[in-house]
Structure formats: structure tokens, C-alpha cells
Design a protein around this motif. Sequence first.
Motif, PDB file in Angstrom:
ATOM      1  N   ASN A   1      -5.096   9.862  -7.303  1.00 35.05           N
ATOM      2  CA  ASN A   1      -6.072   8.786  -7.380  1.00 35.05           C
ATOM      3  C   ASN A   1      -6.036   7.907  -6.134  1.00 35.05           C
ATOM      4  N   ILE A   2      -4.810   7.607  -5.669  1.00 35.17           N
ATOM      5  CA  ILE A   2      -4.669   6.780  -4.473  1.00 35.17           C
ATOM      6  C   ILE A   2      -5.285   7.469  -3.263  1.00 35.17           C
ATOM      7  N   ILE A   3      -4.973   8.760  -3.102  1.00 37.42           N
ATOM      8  CA  ILE A   3      -5.487   9.512  -1.949  1.00 37.42           C
ATOM      9  C   ILE A   3      -7.008   9.593  -2.006  1.00 37.42           C
ATOM     10  N   ASP A   4      -7.551   9.834  -3.206  1.00 34.70           N
ATOM     11  CA  ASP A   4      -9.012   9.838  -3.360  1.00 34.70           C
ATOM     12  C   ASP A   4      -9.592   8.513  -2.877  1.00 34.70           C
ATOM     13  N   GLY A   5      -8.953   7.409  -3.313  1.00 35.23           N
ATOM     14  CA  GLY A   5      -9.451   6.088  -2.948  1.00 35.23           C
ATOM     15  C   GLY A   5      -9.424   5.849  -1.450  1.00 35.23           C
ATOM     16  N   ILE A   6      -8.356   6.295  -0.805  1.00 34.14           N
ATOM     17  CA  ILE A   6      -8.231   6.107   0.642  1.00 34.14           C
ATOM     18  C   ILE A   6      -9.344   6.844   1.378  1.00 34.14           C
TER      19      ILE A   6
ATOM     20  N   PHE B   1      16.286  -0.584 -18.435  1.00 35.08           N
ATOM     21  CA  PHE B   1      15.873   0.130 -17.225  1.00 35.08           C
ATOM     22  C   PHE B   1      14.469  -0.320 -16.827  1.00 35.08           C
ATOM     23  N   GLY B   2      13.568  -0.376 -17.805  1.00 30.45           N
ATOM     24  CA  GLY B   2      12.184  -0.754 -17.540  1.00 30.45           C
ATOM     25  C   GLY B   2      12.037  -2.187 -17.073  1.00 30.45           C
ATOM     26  N   LEU B   3      12.829  -3.100 -17.655  1.00 33.78           N
ATOM     27  CA  LEU B   3      12.757  -4.504 -17.269  1.00 33.78           C
ATOM     28  C   LEU B   3      13.175  -4.699 -15.807  1.00 33.78           C
ATOM     29  N   ILE B   4      14.258  -4.061 -15.428  1.00 34.66           N
ATOM     30  CA  ILE B   4      14.742  -4.180 -14.047  1.00 34.66           C
ATOM     31  C   ILE B   4      13.727  -3.600 -13.066  1.00 34.66           C
ATOM     32  N   LEU B   5      13.232  -2.401 -13.381  1.00 32.77           N
ATOM     33  CA  LEU B   5      12.288  -1.734 -12.482  1.00 32.77           C
ATOM     34  C   LEU B   5      10.956  -2.468 -12.436  1.00 32.77           C
ATOM     35  N   GLY B   6      10.486  -2.946 -13.598  1.00 31.66           N
ATOM     36  CA  GLY B   6       9.223  -3.678 -13.646  1.00 31.66           C
ATOM     37  C   GLY B   6       9.261  -4.946 -12.825  1.00 31.66           C
ATOM     38  N   THR B   7      10.394  -5.623 -12.848  1.00 39.79           N
ATOM     39  CA  THR B   7      10.556  -6.843 -12.053  1.00 39.79           C
ATOM     40  C   THR B   7      10.530  -6.524 -10.559  1.00 39.79           C
ATOM     41  N   ALA B   8      11.229  -5.464 -10.171  1.00 42.62           N
ATOM     42  CA  ALA B   8      11.271  -5.073  -8.757  1.00 42.62           C
ATOM     43  C   ALA B   8       9.879  -4.686  -8.254  1.00 42.62           C
ATOM     44  N   ILE B   9       9.143  -3.927  -9.049  1.00 43.60           N
ATOM     45  CA  ILE B   9       7.791  -3.495  -8.660  1.00 43.60           C
ATOM     46  C   ILE B   9       6.867  -4.701  -8.520  1.00 43.60           C
ATOM     47  N   THR B  10       6.976  -5.636  -9.452  1.00 46.31           N
ATOM     48  CA  THR B  10       6.139  -6.838  -9.407  1.00 46.31           C
ATOM     49  C   THR B  10       6.369  -7.621  -8.127  1.00 46.31           C
ATOM     50  N   LEU B  11       7.618  -7.780  -7.749  1.00 39.88           N
ATOM     51  CA  LEU B  11       7.944  -8.507  -6.527  1.00 39.88           C
ATOM     52  C   LEU B  11       7.319  -7.839  -5.302  1.00 39.88           C
ATOM     53  N   ILE B  12       7.362  -6.519  -5.266  1.00 37.09           N
ATOM     54  CA  ILE B  12       6.770  -5.787  -4.134  1.00 37.09           C
ATOM     55  C   ILE B  12       5.262  -6.007  -4.074  1.00 37.09           C
ATOM     56  N   LEU B  13       4.585  -5.904  -5.230  1.00 40.41           N
ATOM     57  CA  LEU B  13       3.133  -6.059  -5.263  1.00 40.41           C
ATOM     58  C   LEU B  13       2.705  -7.467  -4.878  1.00 40.41           C
ATOM     59  N   VAL B  14       3.459  -8.455  -5.305  1.00 44.13           N
ATOM     60  CA  VAL B  14       3.105  -9.849  -5.009  1.00 44.13           C
ATOM     61  C   VAL B  14       3.396 -10.189  -3.549  1.00 44.13           C
ATOM     62  N   ILE B  15       4.588  -9.853  -3.078  1.00 44.29           N
ATOM     63  CA  ILE B  15       4.988 -10.206  -1.706  1.00 44.29           C
ATOM     64  C   ILE B  15       4.144  -9.493  -0.655  1.00 44.29           C
ATOM     65  N   PHE B  16       3.823  -8.229  -0.909  1.00 43.93           N
ATOM     66  CA  PHE B  16       3.079  -7.436   0.083  1.00 43.93           C
ATOM     67  C   PHE B  16       1.625  -7.203  -0.342  1.00 43.93           C
ATOM     68  N   SER B  17       1.068  -8.136  -1.110  1.00 40.74           N
ATOM     69  CA  SER B  17      -0.277  -7.956  -1.664  1.00 40.74           C
ATOM     70  C   SER B  17      -1.349  -7.768  -0.589  1.00 40.74           C
ATOM     71  N   ASN B  18      -1.303  -8.563   0.465  1.00 39.48           N
ATOM     72  CA  ASN B  18      -2.324  -8.443   1.517  1.00 39.48           C
ATOM     73  C   ASN B  18      -2.220  -7.121   2.264  1.00 39.48           C
ATOM     74  N   GLN B  19      -1.001  -6.712   2.557  1.00 39.98           N
ATOM     75  CA  GLN B  19      -0.807  -5.439   3.252  1.00 39.98           C
ATOM     76  C   GLN B  19      -1.258  -4.267   2.383  1.00 39.98           C
ATOM     77  N   LEU B  20      -0.933  -4.318   1.097  1.00 34.16           N
ATOM     78  CA  LEU B  20      -1.327  -3.245   0.191  1.00 34.16           C
ATOM     79  C   LEU B  20      -2.838  -3.201   0.001  1.00 34.16           C
ATOM     80  N   ALA B  21      -3.464  -4.370   0.016  1.00 36.50           N
ATOM     81  CA  ALA B  21      -4.920  -4.428  -0.160  1.00 36.50           C
ATOM     82  C   ALA B  21      -5.660  -3.703   0.951  1.00 36.50           C
ATOM     83  N   THR B  22      -5.086  -3.695   2.145  1.00 36.52           N
ATOM     84  CA  THR B  22      -5.763  -3.054   3.278  1.00 36.52           C
ATOM     85  C   THR B  22      -5.842  -1.540   3.124  1.00 36.52           C
ATOM     86  N   ILE B  23      -5.036  -0.963   2.220  1.00 31.50           N
ATOM     87  CA  ILE B  23      -5.098   0.482   1.992  1.00 31.50           C
ATOM     88  C   ILE B  23      -6.506   0.898   1.587  1.00 31.50           C
ATOM     89  N   PHE B  24      -7.168   0.047   0.778  1.00 25.84           N
ATOM     90  CA  PHE B  24      -8.503   0.383   0.266  1.00 25.84           C
ATOM     91  C   PHE B  24      -9.603  -0.418   0.966  1.00 25.84           C
TER      92      PHE B  24
END
Length: 454
Positions: A35-40, A323-346
Motif C-alpha cells: 500500500n505504501i509503495i502504491d501511494g508513493i 509487548f504491544g504497549l511498549i511497541l505502540g508507545t515507541a511507534i507513536t513517538l516516531i510518528l509524532v516526532i518525525f511527522s513532517n518528514q514522514l508526510a513528505t513521502i506522499f
Amino acid sequence: MTNKNVTLMRGEPEIAVKKLAIPIMISMILTALYNIIDGIWVAGLGQTAIAGIGFVTPIFMVLNGASVGLGNGATSSISRFIGAKNHEMANESAKHSLFIFLISSVILTVIFLIIQKPLLASYGANGQTLNEAMSYATPLFLGLIAFMFSNGCSGILRGEGDMKRAMYVIIATVILNAILDPLFIYTLGLGSAGASLATIVSSAISALIMLYWILIKKDTYVKVNLKNTKFDSNLTKDILKVGIPSALDMLIMAIAMSIYLIIISQIGGDYGIATFTSGQRLYLFAIMPLTAIGSAVLTVSGTAFGAKNGDYLSRTHKYGAKFGLILGTAITLILVIFSNQLATIFAYTPETASLIPGIASYLQIACLSLIATGIGMPSSFFYQGIGKGLYSLMFTVLREIIFVIILIYLFVYVLNFGLIGIWMGLCIGRAIPSVLNYIFARYEIRRQRKEFGN
């Protein structure tokens, strides 16, 4: 190899969940890359193409959800028979699952080919946006059998704990998809249709490889012999009592997505749709690791339930949630901190650059719910593992329909927060039911332990 997998499933649940979750996680992340590759690649076709494909998203969720749901039904049934040390019925469960995949794919293909245009129009797609949506959707519907057997056969392998080989297949097919996308979209000039066609071809290859292992090479734990097949209604019900609610989970989410799209289209037009669908791609990608943990919990809890081992059942769910709580927290931090950079993908072209602030805002607000999802996701899959898929469906309705839509209405139409209000409704509306889901799962585990006497 497969005997070691079964031994793992019957052993220490924490070790089993961790070892099974990692290859599932890699497989699901790579699958999400379709899905990501299609979007790009489609981003190069402009905002109209992005919006058109966005309108197909809820329908694609139904198609993919039906295949994943029926695959989960196979996983649950097979793993429970393995836990009960009933190899013969595990074999029969795998065989019946294959027939269910075939029949379901034919029925759903016909239905969606008939209703695709009026359905897309009902979401608000019109003019060139509708044309782009149709171009992307039609190959997906025609190739549904590829999705059904790819996800379904993966469910059979998960049921016996054989996660690694499915992962290897996914790695190969994602690479193929990445090669076919630009070839079909630009070199052959197929546009949006080329993106979905590349995904279908890749999924078909994945399905054929796994079918070869199951039906021809026969090196799986379950042994499928299609000769002298006798229909077993009770076994079919056993698969479908998890498979149908699991598939309906995705249908409910697709219905909810349709409502979100209608509201977003009214509030933000094509800009809002393009912003949401681009951000949603990253959200769906980010949720894959949590889904992988849930899938591991499904398999291990099914084995523990089949063995009537209440202690293993409790430990499986508790470890999966941690396991899910730890991983979910880590993923959230990545999406929030790098939101502008990730947005440029699309939004990497001059025409789509205006989408970056909107996509970043979605990531910073809506994706905060992933922290609570970390404990809610394993809980939903736990219900499927013990054969109570209706509980999972109940919490999906509570989350995606009741809480989210009520809160979106409050923030958008009462408080006039606009698109920000929609992102807030998605965040809070998904977080609260996830916490309630975990609490109810712990209650259900206590009840099962009393029944098992351990």
C-alpha cells in the motif's frame, strides 16, 4: 521444522508469542509496503489520483479483511486442535479452510464488481476522481482470489506455528511489487490501474508458493488430501465462528471509514481526503506490528485453550499486551516526532506539497491512539484464539462506530474544530474502547480459568 513449531506453541507462552510475533511482524510490515509503495508511485499522478485511490480504501479493507478474517478462522481452529493433540482434525480444518477461501472469493468478486461504481459514488467520488477510483478498484476485485488464498494460506501456516516460510514469500513478493509498480504505472502507462495490478500479481505468486507447500510438497504439519473430501458442517462452523466475525471486523471498519470519508469530504474536500488517506496509509503501516503481536497471541492462546491450560492462557494475553504497549508507545513517538518528514513521502511533488501540514497534523493527533491500541489489539485476537470472535467484533463496533463517530460529531459539528476535530475523534474514540477491551479480556480469562480448574 514444523514439529519444532508445534513444540514451541505448546511451550512457554511468553517465548512462543515473542518468537512467533517477530516473523509475523516482518511479514505484515512488508505486506503493508504494498500500500505504501502504491501511494508513493501514485503520488506522481497528482492529487486527483491520490483522492481516487483514497475512496477505494474502505472497499479494499473489506476485501483484504475478508481474506485475513477467514485466515484467522483457520488459525484459531487449527491451533486449538493442535493444543488438544488432535492431528487428524487439524488436517481436516486446513482442508475445509481451503474450500471456504475458494467459495468466498468467487462470491465476493461478483458482488463487488457489481456494486463498485455506485458504492464509490456514494462516498463522494465523482468526475475524474471517480474514474481514477474505478481504474484502481476493478483489478483489485478481479484479483480477489489472490488475496484470499495469500492471506488464507498464511493463516493455515500460522495455525501450526510456521511463520518463517510465509515471511520469506512476502519478502520476495514485496520486492516484485516494487519492481512492477513503476513498470505498470508509468512504463506501460496503466496509471492507477497499474498500481493495483502490481499488487494482485504479487499476491498471486505468494498464494501459489504456499499452496505448493501445502498441497504438492506436503511438508507442512497439517496434511491436506483433497481426495475423498467429506463436508463436515461442525468443522465448517468451527472455522466460521471466528472467521466471519473477524471478517466483519474489517467490514465494520470499512463502514466506519466510509462515514469518515463522507464527513472529511464535506469538511475538507479533496484536500481533506488526500490528507486523511495519506496519513491513514502510515497509520495502517504503523499498526501492523501490533497486529502481528495479536496474531501470535491468537495462535498461542488457541493452543493453550485447546489444551485447557488456564495459566498459559493468562500469561499469553498478559505478555502480548505488555509487548504491544511498549511497541505502540515507541511507534507513536516516531510518528509524532518525525511527522513532517514522514508526510513528505506522499507529498514530494510541487503539486502535492500543500498536503504536508495536514498529513503531519493527522499523525500528531490521530496516531496517539496507538499507545492504547497496544493493549487492545492482543485482547481482540485473544478472543479469536479461544473461538469467541463475536467478542472481538463487539469491541470493533464500540471503537470504530460508537465512540469515534460520536466524538467526531461532537468535535466537528458542535465545537467546529474542522479537520482537527476529526483527528481528535479518531484518537480518543479508539483509545478508550482499547482500554475497556483489555479489562474485559482479563475478566474472560478469570472465567475460563475457573472452568478449566487451573
